[in-house]
Design an enzyme around this catalytic site. Structure first.
Site, PDB file in Angstrom:
ATOM      1  CB  ILE A  69      -0.920   0.110   1.497  1.00  0.00           C
ATOM      2  CG1 ILE A  69      -1.617  -1.579   1.264  1.00  0.00           C
ATOM      3  CG2 ILE A  69      -1.827   1.187   1.352  1.00  0.00           C
ATOM      4  CD1 ILE A  69      -2.578  -1.774   0.193  1.00  0.00           C
ATOM      5  CB  CYS A 127       8.840   4.367   7.312  1.00  0.00           C
ATOM      6  SG  CYS A 127       9.206   5.152   8.834  1.00  0.00           S
ATOM      7  CG  ASN A 188       4.375  -3.092   9.988  1.00  0.00           C
ATOM      8  OD1 ASN A 188       3.603  -3.564   9.411  1.00  0.00           O
ATOM      9  ND2 ASN A 188       4.629  -1.709  10.023  1.00  0.00           N
ATOM     10  N   GLY A 213      -1.940 -11.955   8.241  1.00  0.00           N
ATOM     11  CA  GLY A 213      -2.963 -12.922   8.138  1.00  0.00           C
ATOM     12  C   GLY A 213      -2.547 -14.012   8.968  1.00  0.00           C
ATOM     13  N   GLY A 261      -5.822  -7.227  12.863  1.00  0.00           N
ATOM     14  CA  GLY A 261      -5.313  -6.776  11.428  1.00  0.00           C
ATOM     15  C   GLY A 261      -6.206  -7.004  10.457  1.00  0.00           C
TER      16      GLY A 261
END
Length: 301
Positions: A69, A127, A188, A213, A261
């Site tokens: 994304i 990031c 993450n 997932g 999530g």
């Protein structure tokens, strides 16, 4: 009814269930009562407006989803003027999530958000660090330390969101704690990729993305356990959680709370369902305080 409350530093939660950043939005208020959540975690924002990466951005598998994304953001001013006022109507603590290209930008953004009614700030250290040739902050203990320290100077609790792609995860976790982090989020998405054999093209335009997932849960559980053993601050588990049993598993491994999530995309009302399941689990097992399960995994004799 059993007590599901937990504490993450100075932040009090009625229950340990909250969304993972980027998997939850204002539209969920039309699906269920947001006051039921332990905390509300908003999507990661940057100081300026960003578009994110081009499509295709998502590839789905049986038990996992590959996301690429980027971090699309409407910027900090929109966040302060629109997003924060929307969520402040609800009672759960509001947790902001921020990303930046430099340590200085992390600190400046945290300062701008301080005093806005946000209970804590999530440092998205996954990031890239522009001063370190694009290497993610969260893969470098020193860079993580500097980010957390810069954010703590703003006077707001900081939760460091770890990247599972770091080969030295425990060193990074200890650096975050040393810098003053109030909690760790583990973690993450795991770096991954997929190729369409019919078109011979990558399944996401950016070639690589983060896989999340149910299939990732054993990996993330292991990492959360290792971090919880290595640090004294609370650990928030994240990765493949979709049921009360998943929550209990992470808590037994040492986590104080969890973030849900990918399951939010598959079932937008999953979080209150999990909270109801937690109450039922505690009643069935005669557990008065859910927090008693934190780190209570029993070793083999």
């Amino acid at each position: 009814m059993s007590d599901l409350s937990v504490e993450i530093g100075s932040v009090q939660l009625d229950n340990p269930v909250m969304p993972g950043s980027g998997t939850f939005a204002e539209g969920h208020a039309r699906v269920f009562d947001l006051n039921r959540l332990g905390a509300i975690v908003t999507k990661t924002i940057t100081h300026d407006v960003r578009e994110g990466v081009p499509p295709p951005r998502v590839a789905e598998f049986r038990d996992a989803t590959l996301f690429s994304i980027g971090i699309p953001s409407k910027g900090v001013d929109y966040y302060l003027n629109t997003t924060v006022p929307f969520y402040r109507r609800f009672t759960p603590p509001l947790i902001g999530s921020i990303s930046a290209d430099t340590v200085e930008e992390f600190g400046a953004l945290a300062t701008k958000l301080a005093g806005s009614g946000i209970a804590a700030l999530e440092a998205n250290v996954s990031c890239p660090n522009l001063k370190k040739d694009g290497k993610a902050f969260g893969m470098d203990p020193e860079a993580t330390y500097l980010v957390v320290r810069a954010m703590k100077a703003a006077g707001v609790p900081v939760w460091a969101k770890m990247t599972p792609n770091a080969g030295n995860l425990i060193d990074v976790a200890k650096a975050a704690q040393e810098a003053g982090a109030d909690a760790l989020i583990v973690g993450n998405a795991i770096l991954a990729m997929a190729i369409d054999v019919e078109t011979c093209m990558p399944r996401v335009a950016n070639v690589m993305g983060g896989i999340t997932g149910a299939a990732t849960k054993p990996i993330m559980l292991r990492m959360a356990y290792q971090c919880a053993k290595a640090v004294s601050i609370p650990v928030i588990g994240c990765g493949g959680i979709g049921s009360a049993e998943d929550v209990v598993e992470f808590m037994l491994a040492g986590c104080t709370a969890v973030q849900v999530g990918t399951a939010n995309f598959r079932s937008p009302g999953i979080m209150p369902t999990i909270i109801d399941q937690l109450h039922a689990f505690c009643e069935r097992r005669g557990i008065e305080h859910l927090r008693d399960l934190i780190g209570a995994m029993k070793p083999y004799e």
